[in-house]
Write an enzyme that holds these catalytic residues in place. Structure first.
Site, PDB file in Angstrom:
ATOM      1  N   HIS A  25     -67.354  32.369  85.952  1.00 38.56           N
ATOM      2  CA  HIS A  25     -68.187  33.301  85.226  1.00 38.56           C
ATOM      3  C   HIS A  25     -67.617  34.825  85.586  1.00 38.56           C
ATOM      4  O   HIS A  25     -67.088  35.053  86.515  1.00 38.56           O
ATOM      5  CB  HIS A  25     -69.638  33.140  85.456  1.00 38.56           C
ATOM      6  CG  HIS A  25     -69.804  33.253  87.163  1.00 38.56           C
ATOM      7  ND1 HIS A  25     -70.097  34.523  87.720  1.00 38.56           N
ATOM      8  CD2 HIS A  25     -69.882  32.372  88.001  1.00 38.56           C
ATOM      9  CE1 HIS A  25     -70.243  34.242  88.932  1.00 38.56           C
ATOM     10  NE2 HIS A  25     -70.150  33.065  89.149  1.00 38.56           N
ATOM     11  N   ASP A  26     -67.831  35.587  84.360  1.00 37.70           N
ATOM     12  CA  ASP A  26     -67.428  37.086  84.252  1.00 37.70           C
ATOM     13  C   ASP A  26     -66.146  37.436  84.867  1.00 37.70           C
ATOM     14  O   ASP A  26     -65.904  38.489  85.134  1.00 37.70           O
ATOM     15  CB  ASP A  26     -68.412  37.740  85.391  1.00 37.70           C
ATOM     16  CG  ASP A  26     -69.988  37.153  84.878  1.00 37.70           C
ATOM     17  OD1 ASP A  26     -70.374  37.852  83.729  1.00 37.70           O
ATOM     18  OD2 ASP A  26     -70.848  36.691  85.892  1.00 37.70           O
TER      19      ASP A  26
ATOM     20  N   GLY B 139     -65.956  33.824  90.488  1.00 39.59           N
ATOM     21  CA  GLY B 139     -66.531  34.550  89.776  1.00 39.59           C
ATOM     22  C   GLY B 139     -66.140  36.123  89.840  1.00 39.59           C
ATOM     23  O   GLY B 139     -65.782  36.488  90.933  1.00 39.59           O
TER      24      GLY B 139
END
Length: 262
Positions: A121-122, A139
């Site tokens: 994520h991200d 992440g």
């Protein structure tokens, strides 16, 4: 017309441009948009709020757009955005973003992403990168353009890998890797300037010479980071052909929050 295999499960709300190909037993969710001439292999699952550009090749068994592996995630409509002309090989897993960061995971253009790569994520991955088999990005990782990450390499959350850098096979990346550097190992160590990679990308001898001088200031003269950043400013003036490259390196080092690999 899009070519969708009759065994594929495609939500009617999904959006497709012309000439998209969806292979057998693929599953496409309602919030997915796929650009022209992209091919999706057999048994792929593309879900979440996922946007995929044109001319991508997504091989069988990839999982794109699943919820982030973050215990704070509470179902927010975060996104995965993939650019154009990427090759995404078998069993890759790319997750959407989180509300605690930018809210989207972004992959640029013309990337060569091999089997079993995980992009959490991200993350933000630039363009023209190579991620070899089993490379894993935790992440919030940022990867610059033209970077290469070797097979079985793990990158710690919030770390950054600069443009034109190269991380060797099975490396443990827990600090920022400055642009143009070659690193490997566990613990991670800088092995030198990525000279051969720069030459292959058309860097002139003058640009490479300027970066070599910046490398020596950063790694070979025993300077503190603050002193090296100041000295690189003067090196840029002495090597006008490499002034932008040295500025990129200098600004990356000055902005590091995790510390740089040394």
């Amino acid at each position: 017309m899009s070519a969708i295999h009759p065994t594929a499960i495609v939500d009617p709300a999904a959006q497709f441009a012309g000439d998209v190909s969806i292979g057998p037993y693929a599953v496409i969710g309602p919030h997915v948009a796929i650009g022209a001439r992209t091919t999706v292999g057999a048994h792929c699952v593309i879900e979440g709020h996922t946007t995929i550009g044109e001319d991508n090749r997504i091989f069988q068994f990839a999982s794109l757009g699943a919820a982030p592996q973050d215990k704070k995630y509470a179902g927010e409509p975060t996104r995965l955005v993939i650019g154009h002309r990427n090759t995404i090989r078998e069993f890759c897993t790319f997750n959407t973003g989180t509300a605690q960061d930018r809210g989207e995971t972004v992959i640029g253009d013309d990337n060569w992403i091999m089997a079993y790569v995980h992009i959490a994520h991200d993350c933000v991955v630039g363009s023209q990168t190579i991620l070899a088999n089993n490379a894993t990005l935790a992440g919030h990782v940022h990867v610059g353009d033209w970077a290469i990450i070797g097979g079985l390499t793990g990158v710690h959350q919030f770390s950054r890998i600069g443009a034109h850098a190269m991380a060797g096979f099975a490396s443990h990346v827990s600090q920022d890797v400055p642009p143009f550097m070659m690193v490997d190992g566990n613990p991670l160590a800088v092995r030198g300037l990525n000279t051969e990679g720069l030459r292959r990308r058309g860097f002139s001898p003058q640009r490479v010479a300027g970066l070599k001088q910046a490398y020596r200031l950063l790694y070979r003269q025993g300077l503190t980071l603050e002193a090296a950043v100041t000295a690189m400013q003067e090196a840029g003036q002495a090597h006008p052909e490499a002034v932008q490259d040295i500025a990129l390196l200098r600004d990356f080092v000055a902005a590091s929050r995790r510390g740089i690999a040394r």
